[in-house]
Design a protein around this motif. Sequence first.
Motif, mmCIF file in Angstrom:
data_model
loop_
_atom_site.group_PDB
_atom_site.id
_atom_site.type_symbol
_atom_site.label_atom_id
_atom_site.label_comp_id
_atom_site.label_asym_id
_atom_site.label_seq_id
_atom_site.Cartn_x
_atom_site.Cartn_y
_atom_site.Cartn_z
ATOM 1 N N ARG A 1 0.832 -1.203 0.000
ATOM 2 C CA ARG A 1 0.000 0.000 0.000
ATOM 3 C C ARG A 1 0.877 1.267 0.000
ATOM 4 N NH1 ARG A 1 -4.950 -0.049 1.689
ATOM 5 N NH2 ARG A 1 -4.757 -1.976 2.865
ATOM 6 N N HIS B 1 1.230 4.282 -2.913
ATOM 7 C CA HIS B 1 0.953 5.699 -2.613
ATOM 8 C C HIS B 1 2.178 6.573 -2.800
ATOM 9 C CE1 HIS B 1 -2.786 4.133 -0.586
ATOM 10 N NE2 HIS B 1 -3.201 4.987 -1.499
ATOM 11 N N GLU C 1 -6.716 0.641 -8.309
ATOM 12 C CA GLU C 1 -7.699 -0.323 -7.774
ATOM 13 C C GLU C 1 -8.049 -1.452 -8.748
ATOM 14 O OE1 GLU C 1 -8.201 2.962 -7.741
ATOM 15 O OE2 GLU C 1 -7.862 3.452 -5.622
ATOM 16 N N ASP D 1 -5.316 -7.706 -3.105
ATOM 17 C CA ASP D 1 -5.937 -7.118 -1.906
ATOM 18 C C ASP D 1 -5.326 -7.638 -0.617
ATOM 19 O OD1 ASP D 1 -8.122 -7.302 -4.138
ATOM 20 O OD2 ASP D 1 -8.645 -5.617 -2.803
ATOM 21 N N MET E 1 -1.896 -6.110 0.532
ATOM 22 C CA MET E 1 -1.696 -4.661 0.603
ATOM 23 C C MET E 1 -0.932 -4.220 1.858
ATOM 24 S SD MET E 1 -2.712 -3.369 -2.158
ATOM 25 C CE MET E 1 -3.037 -1.636 -1.966
ATOM 26 N N ASP E 2 -1.098 -4.940 2.968
ATOM 27 C CA ASP E 2 -0.403 -4.548 4.188
ATOM 28 C C ASP E 2 0.809 -5.424 4.486
ATOM 29 O OD1 ASP E 2 -1.857 -2.209 5.056
ATOM 30 O OD2 ASP E 2 -3.568 -3.574 5.179
#
Length: 232
Positions: A91, A95, A108, A117, A120-121
């Motif tokens: 993520r 960004h 997305e 998905d 992402m972290d």
Amino acid sequence: MIAVKNISKAFGSLQVLDKISFDLKKGGIFAVLGPNGSGKTTFLKILLGMVLPDSGEIYYQDQPILQSHAYRKHIGYLPQIARFPDNLKVREIIHMIMDIREEPAHPEPLIELFKLDKFMDKKLGDLSGGTRQKVNIVLTFMFDTPVVVLDEPTAGLDPVSLIKLKDLLHQAKNQGKMILITSHIMSLVEELADEVIFLLEGKIYFQGTLSDLQSKTETRDLEHSIAAILEP
Ligand SMILES: Nc1ncnc2c1ncn2[C@@H]1O[C@H](COP(=O)(O)OP(=O)(O)OP(=O)(O)O)[C@@H](O)[C@H]1O
Ligand SMILES: [Mg+2]
């Protein structure tokens, strides 16, 4: 759209590119081919302004680009080896690149396409090689650039992801974009490329369509054409 005139580059005594010239007038998929060390990555980096040529000029939409940086926002780039800090989360890198480029981005649909998905972290350093490459693909295609440069984009991808990448490339081509791609996977090149640019010993050994190349080398497929060039 992109014209290259007499680009030369040496590293010490090694002449990697020796007066390379070509003119790509409209969109489509152009495969830059050649054996390991033939200067493909160096050439793509010169196009991106990451490596300075010793001589020559590059024009983007008829403007010389070697002294300017603004044109780079027209290019999406997937490097052969993407080096991002391992401790960044997926993520965060998405960004971060969006912040740096300051352009509209749409990650997305790509995150969904490659089923990222659940990653992402996760930290980049904890991802598998193929998953990392999917993140790199998202970073490249999330901007709507008229030129896309992909250096070995298939590295580590499983067959399902490879099909998705090919769909993205087809889509980009149908939108009239110019795609420059290197790959050692000849079936992929055969499936996708409108034209190939074959680098050998610093020169463009061949530029044209795949069928031109096959008739020039009198072989049945691209793999054998290349083999005929390299080991006649
Ligand atoms: N920064 C550098 N300093 C010195 N030599 C370099 C540098 N970058 C590239 N080279 C050399 O230039 C040659 C071309 O390298 P390049 O990475 O462009 O090849 P390539 O065609 O992309 O190969 P591959 O198919 O293995 O990706 C190689 O011999 C390489 O060792
Ligand atoms: Mg390379």
